[in-house]
Design an enzyme around this catalytic site. Structure first.
Site, PDB file in Angstrom:
ATOM      1  N   HIS A   1       1.752   3.721  -2.317  1.00 46.75           N
ATOM      2  CA  HIS A   1       2.746   4.409  -1.490  1.00 46.75           C
ATOM      3  C   HIS A   1       2.095   5.362  -0.487  1.00 46.75           C
ATOM      4  CE1 HIS A   1       6.188   2.902  -3.846  1.00 46.75           C
ATOM      5  NE2 HIS A   1       5.408   3.081  -4.892  1.00 46.75           N
TER       6      HIS A   1
ATOM      7  N   ASN B   1      12.368   2.372  -5.908  1.00 44.52           N
ATOM      8  CA  ASN B   1      11.941   1.343  -4.958  1.00 44.52           C
ATOM      9  C   ASN B   1      13.175   0.696  -4.339  1.00 44.52           C
ATOM     10  OD1 ASN B   1       9.164   1.646  -5.450  1.00 44.52           O
ATOM     11  ND2 ASN B   1       9.191   0.173  -7.122  1.00 44.52           N
TER      12      ASN B   1
END
Length: 742
Positions: free
Chosen positions: A92, A165
């Site tokens: 990320h 997510n």
């Protein structure tokens, strides 16, 4: 000056507090405006500096001598520059964020005592960070990848983080496999290639050797992995948490965010091109929408299962590779999340923002989800590694509620704690634990029985049923996209062992899909067979087609209006006004970014229209639709420009709505005249596979009161409806887009 700045900060804080966003008020106190006229350069220790361009040195008019080590100002400036970067996130790393608010519409007091989910009078500040998983900070936004959807709720009881997510499941069931799945998905170790994509041997080797990943890789090969915008993707908590109410009843829960604009994606060729043309596409899209007042909004929902019904399903509800089908566990939408403020500084707010799955508040608890259990350890450890042990004191991470404990010291400690004790218990009874009535967190007393062993329950061993459920639930265009995605990915694998074995895994889900992929990547279709019985079930909420907005909308859609000198001003001004009234964002595209003059307009007046971009500076990939107004001279110029023709063909290939009026109808027809296509030849409006044309228009043809509808007789209504559909998938299903070179 200091008093002026302090007063300004307090004034700003008061203003933000009145707007109910305590977090913005909190950040305002730590915020300095570089444009304030009273500021002068100082060192970090506060001394004003008269020169920051020249190192202190021994020098004369005719000789520049050695620099002096005593120059603390210069050393500080260089040292601060040398240490500007912090370690990027292992996963990320590429992301962007924004501030907003969470509003509760319906109390969930029947299942939880958490104030943020029960008190409908609250307006809870939030910070949301979007991200890609695999790429470095310098990678592109539009790669095929899972997207992070991490939300920090600054509640009155402490920070609550949903580290989610845009896909509801994950590759692995147990957190102990995190290093393996990420190592396999990241660039291969011998050459650090490829960056930010999963199309390589190691990734697919891992997928085959871990059958539990089957469900997830179908999601990542779907359109979900190439979203049109962060504003148009769902967010999922992924893991199973628990909710505890005032009666001490416990429910298992999953958290869902569904965008009000609908769930939409790019097409693959478009995603590839945008990665090079505008690698910041998603972060710019989010920034622009918020700055223009088109605040992104998501419905917030919960799926809950009473503790007594934990084992009533043919899958384990604690398995992060499984969804809870809506037919079995309906989504209960109880609130709204809105993003309404961009950050003031990327590094201190977005890059230093840090999230932990273990950040919960009273009324919310953990389950025995083995992926969650390990994440609770890992995230805290990761933030300490990146930001230091006092990372939760950074302004963006600091709670808005009071914080006090006996933690002390460590690098970059901000808090100054007065007093003579720093431990508990102490003789003063200072800072004791809170009682439950005072809001103290009390862990749910769950009964435990089992043996100490490295094992998972029996239901954790089934990996194919939900992968098939997902694939069966896709529309035909979505199934086609999955096939093409698998063919692309496995084509980049040069080890036959990898791509041949993967086709056998795909055959366990759908043998026809596997044969199509094998034909493309070099496998042997004749050896593939359905090795497990299919259940042929479908479920709602898995296909993106299930999430159309309640009413057709083109709000925030970017529309290119292509003109050259001699354009039809009536059509240009009419469509621009109509699009703007509907909340779309029109952009003028011309052969040059300079004044463009309408048919009959006297150039000596110096008026004209200044184009937003020229044809080479922007490409059709960066817009949702293209409109071409008529005008004989304008069209004659565009006909001679290969890039203008490419704009039309590329938009057609990417299934986007195309509009044309007057002389432009024949221009568009010449670019995409294919079997089955029809075009307007008179005053009638024709919509053919999302190409909307009208050969004859007048000022009355353009109106701001739009009524988007399929089969509309009015040009503006028909064209805007075509845009609202996001893509014309019939164009793809019938193979028309494959017949155009783009």
């Amino acid at each position: 000056m200091a008093s002026q700045l302090l007063a300004s900060a307090k004034e700003k804080a008061t203003e933000m507090t009145s707007a109910k966003n305590q977090k913005i008020a909190d950040l305002a106190i730590a915020t300095k405006d570089v444009h304030h006229e009273s500021w002068r350069i100082t060192s970090d220790w506060g001394t004003k500096q008269s020169n920051t361009d020249d190192w202190l040195r021994v020098a004369s008019d005719d000789h520049t001598g050695p620099g002096l080590l005593e120059d603390g100002f210069a050393r500080e400036k260089i040292h601060r520059f040398d240490h500007e970067r912090i370690p990027e996130r292992v996963v990320h790393a590429r992301g962007t964020g924004a501030h907003g608010k969470f509003t509760l519409f319906e109390s969930a007091a029947d299942v939880t005592s958490a104030g943020v989910l029960t008190d409908t009078s609250r307006e809870t500040p939030v910070f949301l960070r979007f991200s890609t998983v695999l790429g470095s900070r310098g990678s592109a936004d539009t790669v095929r990848d899972v997207r992070g959807f991490a939300v920090k709720f600054y509640t009155e009881e402490g920070n609550w983080d949903i580290v989610g997510n845009n896909i509801p499941v994950f590759f692995i069931q147990d957190a102990m496999k995190f290093p393996d799945v990420i190592h396999a998905a990241k660039p291969e170790p011998h050459n650090e290639v490829p960056q930010a994509q999963s199309a390589h041997n190691n990734f697919w080797d891992f997928q085959y050797l871990h059958p539990e990943a089957t469900h997830m890789f179908f999601w990542t090969m779907s359109d979900r992995a190439i979203p049109r915008s962060y504003r148009m993707m769902q967010g999922f908590g992924v893991n199973t948490y628990t909710l505890i109410n005032d009666k001490n009843d416990r429910h298992f829960v999953k958290f869902i965010f569904t965008p009000e604009l609908g769930v939409h994606s790019l097409v693959w060729d478009e995603a590839l091109k945008i990665a090079g043309q505008d690698p910041d596409f998603h972060r710019k899209d989010l920034w622009t929408a918020i700055e223009s007042g088109a605040y992104p909004k998501w419905k917030f929902g919960i799926q809950v299962i009473p503790e007594a019904k934990e084992h009533d399903f043919d899958f384990d509800i604690l398995d992060a590779t499984k969804v809870w089908p809506e037919e079995l566990v309906p989504i209960r939408y109880i609130g709204q999340l809105e993003l309404n403020r961009n950050v003031d500084e990327f590094f201190t707010q977005t890059e230093q923002s840090a999230f932990c799955t273990s950040h919960i508040v009273p009324g919310i608890g953990f389950s025995d989800d083995p992926l969650l259990q390990g994440r609770n350890f890992s995230y805290q450890d990761t933030q300490i590694s990146r930001l230091g042990v006092n990372w939760e004191e950074l302004p963006i991470n600091k709670p808005v509620c009071p914080v006090m404990n006996h933690n002390r010291d460590g690098a970059m400690r901000h808090t100054i704690t007065k007093g003579t004790v720093n431990y508990w218990p102490n003789r003063f009874h200072s800072v004791p634990p809170a009682t439950e009535k005072e809001g103290g967190y009390v862990d749910y007393a769950a009964k435990m029985a089992g043996i100490k062993s490295r094992m998972r329950s029996t239901k954790f061993k089934e990996h194919k049923n939900q992968a098939e459920l997902f694939y069966n639930s896709m529309s035909e265009p979505e199934k086609s996209h999955i096939m093409n995605a698998l063919a692309f990915e496995l084509d980049h694998c040069d080890d036959p062992v990898v791509y041949e074995r993967m086709t056998t895994r795909i055959a366990e889900i759908d043998v026809d899909l596997a044969k199509s992929v094998a034909e493309m990547v070099g496998g042997d279709p004749t050896k593939l067979e359905q090795s497990r019985p299919k259940h042929n079930k479908k479920a709602k909420g898995l296909s993106q087609m299930d999430y159309a907005p309640e009413k057709p909308t083109i709000a925030t859609r970017m529309v290119a209006i292509m003109i050259a000198d001699g354009y039809d001003a009536v059509a240009y001004n009419g469509i621009k006004a109509a699009l703007t009234a509907a909340g779309a964002l029109p952009f003028t595209i011309s052969p040059r970014r300079n004044k463009i003059f309408a048919a009959g307009e006297d150039k000596s007046t110096g008026k004209g229209v200044v184009a937003d971009h020229h044809l080479e500076g922007m490409r059709s990939t960066l817009f949702d639709s293209v409109f071409v107004p008529g005008g004989a001279d304008s069209i004659a110029t565009l006909r001679k420009n290969g890039r203008a023709i490419h704009w039309i063909r590329e938009s057609f290939g990417h299934l986007k709505a195309i509009g044309a009026t007057g002389e432009a109808v024949q221009f568009v027809r010449d670019a995409v005249d294919l079997p089955g296509m029809t075009f307007s030849t008179d005053g009638d409006v024709v919509d053919s596979y999302g190409v909307v044309t009208a050969s004859q228009v007048s000022p009355n043809s353009f109106k701001e009161a739009i009524q988007m509808a399929k089969g509309a007789k009015d040009f503006v209504d028909a064209y805007t409806f075509a845009i609202s559909q996001h893509r014309n998938f019939d164009r793809e299903t019938e193979g028309l887009n494959a017949m155009v070179a783009y």
